[in-house]
Design an enzyme around this catalytic site. Sequence first.
Site, PDB file in Angstrom:
ATOM      1  CB  CYS A 125       6.382  -9.889  -5.392  1.00 27.45           C
ATOM      2  SG  CYS A 125       5.610  -8.460  -6.185  1.00 27.45           S
ATOM      3  CG  HIS A 155       2.809 -11.026  -2.151  1.00 23.53           C
ATOM      4  ND1 HIS A 155       4.056 -10.667  -1.716  1.00 23.53           N
ATOM      5  CD2 HIS A 155       2.516 -10.208  -3.199  1.00 23.53           C
ATOM      6  CE1 HIS A 155       4.515  -9.662  -2.452  1.00 23.53           C
ATOM      7  NE2 HIS A 155       3.600  -9.366  -3.364  1.00 23.53           N
ATOM      8  CD  GLU A 206       4.630 -12.859   1.068  1.00 26.60           C
ATOM      9  OE1 GLU A 206       4.853 -11.750   0.540  1.00 26.60           O
ATOM     10  OE2 GLU A 206       4.536 -13.918   0.403  1.00 26.60           O
TER      11      GLU A 206
END
Length: 227
Positions: free
Chosen positions: A86, A195, A197
């Site tokens: 991002c 994302h 994560e």
Amino acid sequence: MKIAVVVFPGSNCDIDLYEALHTVLDADVEYVSHKCEDMSAFDAVMLPGGFSYGDYLRCGAIARFSKVMPEIVKMAKAGKPVFGTCNGFQILTEAGLLPGALKQNDSLKFVCKTVPLRVENTKTPFTHQYQQDEVIKLPIAHADGSYFADEATLSELEANGQVVFRYAGENPNGSLHDIAGICNKQGNVLGMMPHPERAVEALLGNEDGLRVFKSLLENGTVKTEES
């Protein structure tokens, strides 16, 4: 492998990256300030999402001049894995470590949802645990995630296999060629808008991002035809 998670003023996904590596995978990971001027102790570095320096001027434009960035450039040139998600992706393009730019979404709105992606390149340090053309789902959360580059750059990315992730199905932001993530020519620098994560635990409903970090920890080098 010792991994750095860089924290810029305005970062808000640094904890997500740290916990994905430390809590879920028990990796040797450490927060590093944007003021750090010596990254020689680290084997890999991660640039988190968020709003570095408030996204003033352009997303990632000020972070590109942080004291830590020459060290990150040095790591990239040495072949060490460098990852940005991002805002981290935006910083990597601003720093010239990846080509192109991220512009405002075509909808002119912030988009936050889970989207399907197709894995286009499984030979990077971050993707070798995926299958070629595998479709996974990862969350996105951005207002400036539309990938743009001139035609010559896009042709080069496609020819070199530098498109690593591509939106599968609906394009959520207007990215050219449905690009969701790219790498450099050497394959050790990866930037992506989704994302991973945020998709590492079944408890939260999705583990599709976990293999990004497992790939790094179990190999951490660029795959070649021979390897």
